[in-house]
Design a protein around this motif. Sequence first.
Motif, PDB file in Angstrom:
ATOM      1  N   ILE A   1       0.836  -1.206   0.000  1.00  0.00           N
ATOM      2  CA  ILE A   1       0.000   0.000   0.000  1.00  0.00           C
ATOM      3  C   ILE A   1       0.868   1.251   0.000  1.00  0.00           C
ATOM      4  CG2 ILE A   1      -1.674   1.315   1.345  1.00  0.00           C
ATOM      5  CD1 ILE A   1      -2.851  -1.317   2.310  1.00  0.00           C
ATOM      6  N   VAL A   2       1.916   1.207   0.837  1.00  0.00           N
ATOM      7  CA  VAL A   2       2.834   2.348   0.877  1.00  0.00           C
ATOM      8  C   VAL A   2       3.503   2.537  -0.484  1.00  0.00           C
ATOM      9  CG1 VAL A   2       4.941   3.240   1.943  1.00  0.00           C
ATOM     10  CG2 VAL A   2       3.211   2.110   3.358  1.00  0.00           C
ATOM     11  N   ALA A   3       3.882   1.419  -1.097  1.00  0.00           N
ATOM     12  CA  ALA A   3       4.521   1.504  -2.411  1.00  0.00           C
ATOM     13  C   ALA A   3       3.567   2.079  -3.443  1.00  0.00           C
ATOM     14  CB  ALA A   3       4.993   0.113  -2.843  1.00  0.00           C
ATOM     15  N   TRP A   4       2.303   1.678  -3.344  1.00  0.00           N
ATOM     16  CA  TRP A   4       1.342   2.229  -4.311  1.00  0.00           C
ATOM     17  C   TRP A   4       1.150   3.726  -4.108  1.00  0.00           C
ATOM     18  CZ3 TRP A   4      -3.552   4.383  -3.143  1.00  0.00           C
ATOM     19  CH2 TRP A   4      -4.256   4.828  -4.281  1.00  0.00           C
ATOM     20  N   LEU A   5       1.047   4.148  -2.835  1.00  0.00           N
ATOM     21  CA  LEU A   5       0.909   5.584  -2.578  1.00  0.00           C
ATOM     22  C   LEU A   5       2.121   6.340  -3.089  1.00  0.00           C
ATOM     23  CD1 LEU A   5      -0.612   5.506   1.039  1.00  0.00           C
ATOM     24  CD2 LEU A   5      -1.756   6.199  -1.075  1.00  0.00           C
ATOM     25  N   THR A   6       3.281   5.735  -2.917  1.00  0.00           N
ATOM     26  CA  THR A   6       4.503   6.378  -3.402  1.00  0.00           C
ATOM     27  C   THR A   6       4.468   6.528  -4.916  1.00  0.00           C
ATOM     28  OG1 THR A   6       5.749   5.430  -1.561  1.00  0.00           O
ATOM     29  CG2 THR A   6       7.006   6.210  -3.467  1.00  0.00           C
TER      30      THR A   6
END
Length: 444
Positions: free
Chosen positions: A200-205
Motif C-alpha cells: 500500500i505504501v509503495a502504491w501511494l509512493t
Amino acid sequence: MELEEKGKRNGEANSPQEDSRDHDEVERAITERIESLRDDAYQVLEGHISTYGTRLRNLDFDGHFNRIQVVNNASVDDFKADVATGRDELYGLRKDLREADVELADFRKRNGLELRVARTKGRIATILKWCIILALLIIETMVNGIYLAKGNDQGLVGGIGYAFAFAFANVVSTVVLGLFVVPRIVHRSFFWKVVGLVGIVAWLTVALGLNLVMAHYREVSASAFEYVGRIVMERLSTAPLIMNDIDSWVLFASGVLFSTIALIDSLLMKDPYPGYADTYQRYLDARDDYVDRKADLIDQLKGIRDDHNQKVDGIILALSARRKECAAIIDSRTRMIKQFSEHQSHLEVSGRRLFATYREANCAARTEPQPKRFSTQYKLDRRKPAIDTSDDWSDRELGERIKAAQAEMSEQMKRISTEFENAVTAYHQLDNLFPETINGPAQA
C-alpha cells in the motif's frame, strides 16, 4: 418346307416302302427342325438358369447371418473395452479432483475461510477488466500527452512519447502491486500483512510521487529546455507541493485518479485473499474435467450402442429384401422352366402337324399301302434342364432363420442395453466414493 409337294412326289413313287421302319429324308428334316428349335430354346434356358444361380449365390444369406454374429460379438467386446478404459481414465480424473478438493479444504481451514467460497471471475469478465487496464493506459497517455506537449520541443508527438512512459509506469506498477502485493494485507499471517502494508505504501509512493514528478516536469519543460531533470529534482526537494499552473495540478490529479482506478480494477480481478481464487479455480477445473469427461464417455457408449442397433436394423432390412428377391428369383426360374416345358409341348404338336401334312399328301398319291409307322404319332424327345438347388432357400426356412436372427439380435440389444446401464452405474460409483467432490467443495 414344301411338305405337300414332297409328300405327293414320294407317294407317287410309293416311297417310303410299306415295310420301312426308319424316317425318310423329309421326316428326318422335320425332326431336325423341331429338335433344333428345342435345342435353341434349351440354350437360352440354360443361360437364364445360370444367371438365376449367380443371383442366388450373390444373396449370400449365410454371410449375412454370420455377420450378425460378428456384429453382436464385436459390440459387446467394444463395450467392455471402452468401459474398462473409461473407468481407468475417470478414476485418475476423480483422484485429481479429490486431491484438489482436499487442497481447497485444507486452504480454507488454515486461513479461516470456511464460511465463504472464493470469488472468481469468468473468462469474459477477466478480459473486460484487462480491457479497462488497457483503456486506462491509452486514455492517460492521451491526456498526459496533451498537457506535456506544451513544453516539448517536438510538440504533441514528443509529449505523447513522454506521456506514454509516465502512464506505463503509473498503470503497470499499480496493476502489479494490486495483483500480487496489496492483497497480502488481508492475510492471516502477520508477515504477509506487513508485506501488504508495504504494498500500500509503495502504491501511494507511485501514485503520488510519480504523478507529482510528471506535474513538475510539465512546469519545468514549459520554460526550460536544458537540465530539465535536474531542475525537477531540485523542485521536488525544496518545494514539492508548489506549482504555479493549474494545469499541472489537473495533470497530477488525473494521474492519481487513473492509478486509483487501476488499483481497484486489479484488486477486483480475483478473490482478495491471496491464493484463494487460484486454489478454488484448480478445484473447479478438476471437477469440470471429471464431469465433462464422464459425459463424453457415456456419449461414446451411447454411440456404440446406437451404431450396433443401426447395423442390426440394416442387416435385418437387407435380409428381408433379399428374402423377397430370393423368392422372386426362384419363382422366375420356375416359370421359365414351365415355359420351356410348354414350348417343347408346342414343338411336339407342331411336329405332329408337319408329319401329318407330309404323310397325308404321301398317302393320297400312293398306289401301294402306306407304311405302318405312318399311324404312329410323332413324339419329341424332351430335354430336362439340370438345376443346381444347393444355393436355394425355401421361403419357409428363410423366414424361420430370419425370425431366429431377429430374436437373437433382440436379445443382443437387451444385453447391450444392460452393459450400457452397468457401465453408467460403474462410472457413477466413482461419484459415490467421494460425493462431496461433485456436489461442492469438502468442508474441513
